[in-house]
Design an enzyme around this catalytic site. Structure first.
Site, PDB file in Angstrom:
ATOM      1  N   GLY A  33      49.155  29.934  47.342  1.00  0.00           N
ATOM      2  CA  GLY A  33      49.912  31.088  47.808  1.00  0.00           C
ATOM      3  C   GLY A  33      49.958  32.199  46.774  1.00  0.00           C
ATOM      4  O   GLY A  33      49.882  33.387  47.113  1.00  0.00           O
ATOM      5  N   ASP A  34      50.087  31.827  45.502  1.00  0.00           N
ATOM      6  CA  ASP A  34      50.067  32.836  44.429  1.00  0.00           C
ATOM      7  C   ASP A  34      48.703  33.495  44.338  1.00  0.00           C
ATOM      8  O   ASP A  34      48.608  34.708  44.102  1.00  0.00           O
ATOM      9  CB  ASP A  34      50.422  32.173  43.093  1.00  0.00           C
ATOM     10  CG  ASP A  34      51.816  31.577  43.095  1.00  0.00           C
ATOM     11  OD1 ASP A  34      52.771  32.305  43.386  1.00  0.00           O
ATOM     12  OD2 ASP A  34      51.941  30.376  42.804  1.00  0.00           O
ATOM     13  N   ARG A  35      47.643  32.702  44.528  1.00  0.00           N
ATOM     14  CA  ARG A  35      46.294  33.263  44.512  1.00  0.00           C
ATOM     15  C   ARG A  35      46.119  34.259  45.658  1.00  0.00           C
ATOM     16  O   ARG A  35      45.531  35.330  45.489  1.00  0.00           O
ATOM     17  CB  ARG A  35      45.274  32.136  44.627  1.00  0.00           C
ATOM     18  CG  ARG A  35      43.823  32.569  44.533  1.00  0.00           C
ATOM     19  CD  ARG A  35      43.457  33.005  43.113  1.00  0.00           C
ATOM     20  NE  ARG A  35      42.046  33.134  42.925  1.00  0.00           N
ATOM     21  CZ  ARG A  35      41.381  32.714  41.857  1.00  0.00           C
ATOM     22  NH1 ARG A  35      42.031  32.139  40.877  1.00  0.00           N
ATOM     23  NH2 ARG A  35      40.085  32.889  41.748  1.00  0.00           N
ATOM     24  N   ALA A  58      48.209  37.485  44.851  1.00  0.00           N
ATOM     25  CA  ALA A  58      47.621  38.257  43.754  1.00  0.00           C
ATOM     26  C   ALA A  58      46.355  38.969  44.207  1.00  0.00           C
ATOM     27  O   ALA A  58      46.128  40.145  43.867  1.00  0.00           O
ATOM     28  CB  ALA A  58      47.320  37.335  42.573  1.00  0.00           C
TER      29      ALA A  58
END
Length: 505
Positions: A259-261, A264
């Site tokens: 999810g962070d990838r 970002a």
């Protein structure tokens, strides 16, 4: 799909955690309980939460600023070192309490148990003007909310609502609503179900679409993309028909950080001028490739250098991260001024003592940031240091003007400073005589992040570690430097004639 270049920093705002993966083998059960025993073989630390999103953005070549909160403990110091090594500029708010940690116990690539520690969320401090300016001048802003308080700060929310940069909001069910007008919100399926209850009997896509439209109206967001794991994402915007972006390939693997990838990548795409639909397509492709490639274990290899706390040599209660954290807590609780200085301090002599005494008079404590043996060798060559870090730290800690010593392994003290956040950083020497400009010092820019100041003091002429080593090797005189350094701390020279830390260390 890539359009233009990014003209300003990508700013990540949110809560940072310390993640640790503990790898081991299981060959037996515990004798007093039918549970597996994990024999640890190795572990890897990495930034988690907003810190991981910032690392992902920096790895794609962007200039990344992270506005987060760091505690005055070993975990905060470790995060500072990891983020600095990844090329992330950290603008840290003070954080009450302990650093939140997520520890995954793994065997043969599978997670057996996750252990969270750090207690209830501590209250982050107030942002500085430098942090607010970064948000105003960003090329894109990603709010990576992990429900621990940073995204609730009113001053930050006002800056996020006012910036002209595209804002991506990665929400958390325990966090606040997105500020009105964000370009894109990126909840996952489970977060959507918590934020917008599903209708009984509704299909998966219908639930995601209804939740996305509900959040878009509630938050007055431009668009909401619901991530669907290995099935891609569903994008809802002003139109009535959602856009389904399938994953280019089905991938199984460690989804930690996916999810962070996604968030970002979408933020970087918007910073380059991509349409929201283009940004979501690029984010789905990147997140899918990330999971297929092995996840966080393959993207973030183990750091080559040991953690900060492991570098600390045994030197009593006044050496190491824990000792420094204790001093910081006491001084800040009393409203005092934290002063710090740094250097190699190889062959401690009278010039060093004078600088340290002068620095201590500027505040209520003095923290010394000491280059480790590896750091000194990298800066000065394989024949240095002459005195190992354990002895150097003990000598410094024995001085009455030094309250604690922190050993750092990097070439510069920038990571240590990010964690320490001293009110005053003391430099010495030619900067004070016109040969240099204090405002141009790299430490000065770092200190401005939290409103600190860099000061300079003149040096004692004729005191030089390099000259002392050369004289000792040639059998010459040491100009009395060693004798003077051997005096008691109160006997050394005091006042304006303090040494140049850079020149004599």
């Amino acid at each position: 799909m890539r359009r233009g270049s990014v003209t300003g920093p990508v700013v990540v705002v949110g809560d940072t955690l310390l993640d640790r993966d503990v790898e081991g083998v299981v060959n037996r059960l515990c004798p007093d309980s039918p549970v597996p025993v994990l024999d640890e073989t190795e572990y890897v630390d990495r930034p988690g939460g907003a810190g991981l999103a910032a690392v992902f953005a920096a790895a794609q070549g962007a200039e990344v600023v992270l506005v987060t909160a760091l505690a005055d403990d070993a975990g905060g110091a470790r995060l500072s070192a990891l983020l600095a090594a990844a090329g992330v500029q950290v603008y840290a708010l003070p954080l009450a309490g302990a650093t939140p940690e997520k520890i995954r116990l793994r065997a043969r690539g599978r997670v057996l148990l996750r252990h969270d520690r750090g207690g209830p969320p501590g209250e982050p401090g107030e942002p500085t003007e430098a942090m607010l300016r970064m948000i105003a001048n960003a090329s894109a802003v990603l709010v990576s909310d992990y429900g621990r308080g940073v995204a609730r700060k009113p001053a930050l929310r006002a800056a996020l609502a006012a910036t002209r940069a595209p804002v991506v909001w990665d929400p958390h069910p325990r966090g606040p609503a997105a500020v009105p007008g964000v370009h894109l919100a990126t909840p996952n399926e489970s977060e959507v179900r918590e934020l917008v209850p599903a209708l009984p009997g509704a299909t998966r896509l219908a639930t995601a679409s209804r939740g996305a439209q509900g959040l878009r109206r509630r938050w007055r967001a431009g668009a909401v993309a619901v991530t669907l794991g290995g099935d891609g994402a569903l994008l809802c915007h002003a139109g009535s028909t959602p856009l389904v972006v399938p994953s280019p390939a089905t991938a199984e693997g460690d989804t930690c950080g996916a999810g962070d990838r996604f968030a970002a990548t979408a933020s970087l795409a918007l910073a380059r001028g991509a349409l929201v639909s283009e940004a979501v397509q690029e984010a789905v492709a990147e997140a899918s490739a990330y999971v297929a490639g092995g996840g966080v274990a393959s993207v973030l290899p183990p750091p080559a250098r040991p953690e900060v706390s492991a570098v600390a040599a045994p030197g009593g209660e006044r050496v190491g991260v824990a000792a420094v954290a204790s001093v910081l807590a006491q001084v800040r609780a009393a409203g005092g001024t934290v002063v710090a200085t740094g250097g190699c301090f190889d062959l401690l002599h009278a010039g060093h003592v004078a600088t340290l005494q002068a620095a201590r008079k500027l505040g209520d404590c003095l923290i010394v940031c000491l280059n480790s043996d590896a750091s000194v060798a990298g800066l000065k060559g394989p024949d240095r240091p002459v005195v190992p870090q354990g002895d150097r730290s003990r000598l410094l800690a024995a001085l009455s003007c030094v309250d604690a010593v922190m050993i750092f392994d990097e070439p510069t003290p920038h990571a240590a400073l990010t964690w320490l956040r001293p009110d005053i950083w003391v430099k010495g020497g030619d900067y004070a005589t016109g040969a240099g400009d204090a405002s141009a010092l790299p430490e000065a820019e770092i200190l401005r992040r939290w409103g600190g100041h860099t000061v300079v003091v003149p040096y004692l002429d004729g005191r030089s570690t390099t000259d002392m080593i050369a004289a000792a090797r040639s059998g010459g005189q040491l100009a009395g430097a060693c004798c003077e350094a051997a005096r008691a701390p109160g006997d050394g020279p005091v006042g304006a004639s303090a040494p140049d830390v850079e020149r004599i260390r």
